[in-house]
Design a protein around this motif. Structure first.
Motif, PDB file in Angstrom:
ATOM      1  N   VAL A 104       0.844  -1.193   0.000  1.00  0.00           N
ATOM      2  CA  VAL A 104       0.000   0.000   0.000  1.00  0.00           C
ATOM      3  C   VAL A 104       0.879   1.243   0.000  1.00  0.00           C
ATOM      4  O   VAL A 104       1.837   1.332   0.763  1.00  0.00           O
ATOM      5  CB  VAL A 104      -0.924   0.009   1.244  1.00  0.00           C
ATOM      6  CG1 VAL A 104      -1.741   1.291   1.301  1.00  0.00           C
ATOM      7  CG2 VAL A 104      -1.819  -1.217   1.238  1.00  0.00           C
ATOM      8  N   ASP A 142       0.524   5.312   0.487  1.00  0.00           N
ATOM      9  CA  ASP A 142      -0.280   6.482   0.835  1.00  0.00           C
ATOM     10  C   ASP A 142       0.500   7.712   0.414  1.00  0.00           C
ATOM     11  O   ASP A 142       1.726   7.760   0.583  1.00  0.00           O
ATOM     12  CB  ASP A 142      -0.520   6.555   2.354  1.00  0.00           C
ATOM     13  CG  ASP A 142      -1.422   5.441   2.847  1.00  0.00           C
ATOM     14  OD1 ASP A 142      -2.460   5.199   2.198  1.00  0.00           O
ATOM     15  OD2 ASP A 142      -1.087   4.830   3.868  1.00  0.00           O
ATOM     16  N   VAL A 196       0.547  11.784   1.095  1.00  0.00           N
ATOM     17  CA  VAL A 196       0.054  12.906   1.889  1.00  0.00           C
ATOM     18  C   VAL A 196       0.553  14.182   1.230  1.00  0.00           C
ATOM     19  O   VAL A 196       1.752  14.325   0.970  1.00  0.00           O
ATOM     20  CB  VAL A 196       0.564  12.809   3.349  1.00  0.00           C
ATOM     21  CG1 VAL A 196       0.087  14.003   4.156  1.00  0.00           C
ATOM     22  CG2 VAL A 196       0.105  11.516   3.980  1.00  0.00           C
ATOM     23  N   ALA A 229       5.230  10.159  -0.100  1.00  0.00           N
ATOM     24  CA  ALA A 229       4.713   8.843  -0.474  1.00  0.00           C
ATOM     25  C   ALA A 229       5.233   7.836   0.544  1.00  0.00           C
ATOM     26  O   ALA A 229       6.440   7.768   0.796  1.00  0.00           O
ATOM     27  CB  ALA A 229       5.182   8.471  -1.876  1.00  0.00           C
ATOM     28  N   ARG A 230       4.305   7.087   1.142  1.00  0.00           N
ATOM     29  CA  ARG A 230       4.663   6.117   2.182  1.00  0.00           C
ATOM     30  C   ARG A 230       4.243   4.726   1.734  1.00  0.00           C
ATOM     31  O   ARG A 230       3.055   4.467   1.539  1.00  0.00           O
ATOM     32  CB  ARG A 230       3.958   6.469   3.484  1.00  0.00           C
ATOM     33  CG  ARG A 230       4.302   7.847   3.996  1.00  0.00           C
ATOM     34  CD  ARG A 230       3.447   8.205   5.189  1.00  0.00           C
ATOM     35  NE  ARG A 230       3.688   9.569   5.629  1.00  0.00           N
ATOM     36  CZ  ARG A 230       2.836  10.288   6.333  1.00  0.00           C
ATOM     37  NH1 ARG A 230       1.664   9.759   6.681  1.00  0.00           N
ATOM     38  NH2 ARG A 230       3.127  11.512   6.689  1.00  0.00           N
ATOM     39  N   ARG A 248       3.981   0.687   2.478  1.00  0.00           N
ATOM     40  CA  ARG A 248       3.929  -0.369   3.491  1.00  0.00           C
ATOM     41  C   ARG A 248       3.812  -1.700   2.762  1.00  0.00           C
ATOM     42  O   ARG A 248       2.892  -1.895   1.966  1.00  0.00           O
ATOM     43  CB  ARG A 248       2.720  -0.185   4.413  1.00  0.00           C
ATOM     44  CG  ARG A 248       2.873   0.904   5.436  1.00  0.00           C
ATOM     45  CD  ARG A 248       1.737   0.886   6.473  1.00  0.00           C
ATOM     46  NE  ARG A 248       0.438   0.490   5.967  1.00  0.00           N
ATOM     47  CZ  ARG A 248      -0.455   1.318   5.407  1.00  0.00           C
ATOM     48  NH1 ARG A 248      -0.191   2.592   5.255  1.00  0.00           N
ATOM     49  NH2 ARG A 248      -1.626   0.868   5.004  1.00  0.00           N
ATOM     50  N   GLN A 295       8.422  -0.473   5.934  1.00  0.00           N
ATOM     51  CA  GLN A 295       7.981   0.858   5.506  1.00  0.00           C
ATOM     52  C   GLN A 295       9.124   1.593   4.837  1.00  0.00           C
ATOM     53  O   GLN A 295      10.284   1.457   5.231  1.00  0.00           O
ATOM     54  CB  GLN A 295       7.477   1.654   6.692  1.00  0.00           C
ATOM     55  CG  GLN A 295       6.240   1.062   7.319  1.00  0.00           C
ATOM     56  CD  GLN A 295       5.659   1.933   8.413  1.00  0.00           C
ATOM     57  OE1 GLN A 295       6.020   3.081   8.573  1.00  0.00           O
ATOM     58  NE2 GLN A 295       4.746   1.367   9.170  1.00  0.00           N
ATOM     59  N   SER A 321       9.642   5.599   2.776  1.00  0.00           N
ATOM     60  CA  SER A 321       8.959   6.830   2.380  1.00  0.00           C
ATOM     61  C   SER A 321       9.898   7.730   1.594  1.00  0.00           C
ATOM     62  O   SER A 321      11.116   7.583   1.641  1.00  0.00           O
ATOM     63  CB  SER A 321       8.418   7.575   3.598  1.00  0.00           C
ATOM     64  OG  SER A 321       9.477   8.037   4.400  1.00  0.00           O
TER      65      SER A 321
END
Length: 91
Positions: free
Chosen positions: A8, A10, A12, A26-27, A29, A35, A37
């Motif tokens: 996934v 995400d 922000v 952009a992160r 997982r 993780q 980023s």
């Protein structure tokens, strides 16, 4: 037989109107809980019309590009740990 995994990402986005700057992070997982980023920035020229979507797109694209680069570096490090030899991945 196929094995499916889901990763996934995400994104922000934060806009600094007075600075005409949009920042995105952009992160990623992974299914294993790892993780990673990366960040991207877009700047609006003072003479350009204010169209927030363009800044969002550019900042997000730059964050995803950096995330992609970091992921390639991670893969290269993992290959080197397994093979005990230097690797040179492109992309």
């Amino acid at each position: 037989m196929s094995t499916m995994r889901q990763w996934v990402v995400d994104i922000v986005i934060d806009e600094e109107e007075d600075e005409r700057t949009t920042r995105a992070e952009a992160r990623l997982r992974t299914h294993a809980g790892e993780q990673l980023s990366a960040r991207g920035t877009a700047y609006r020229h003072p003479n350009d019309r204010e169209v927030p979507q363009i800044g969002d797109e550019l900042a997000a694209a730059r964050a995803l590009s950096e995330l992609s680069h970091r992921l390639v570096l991670e893969a290269a490090e993992d290959i080197e740990q397994v093979t005990h030899r230097p690797t040179h991945l492109q992309g």
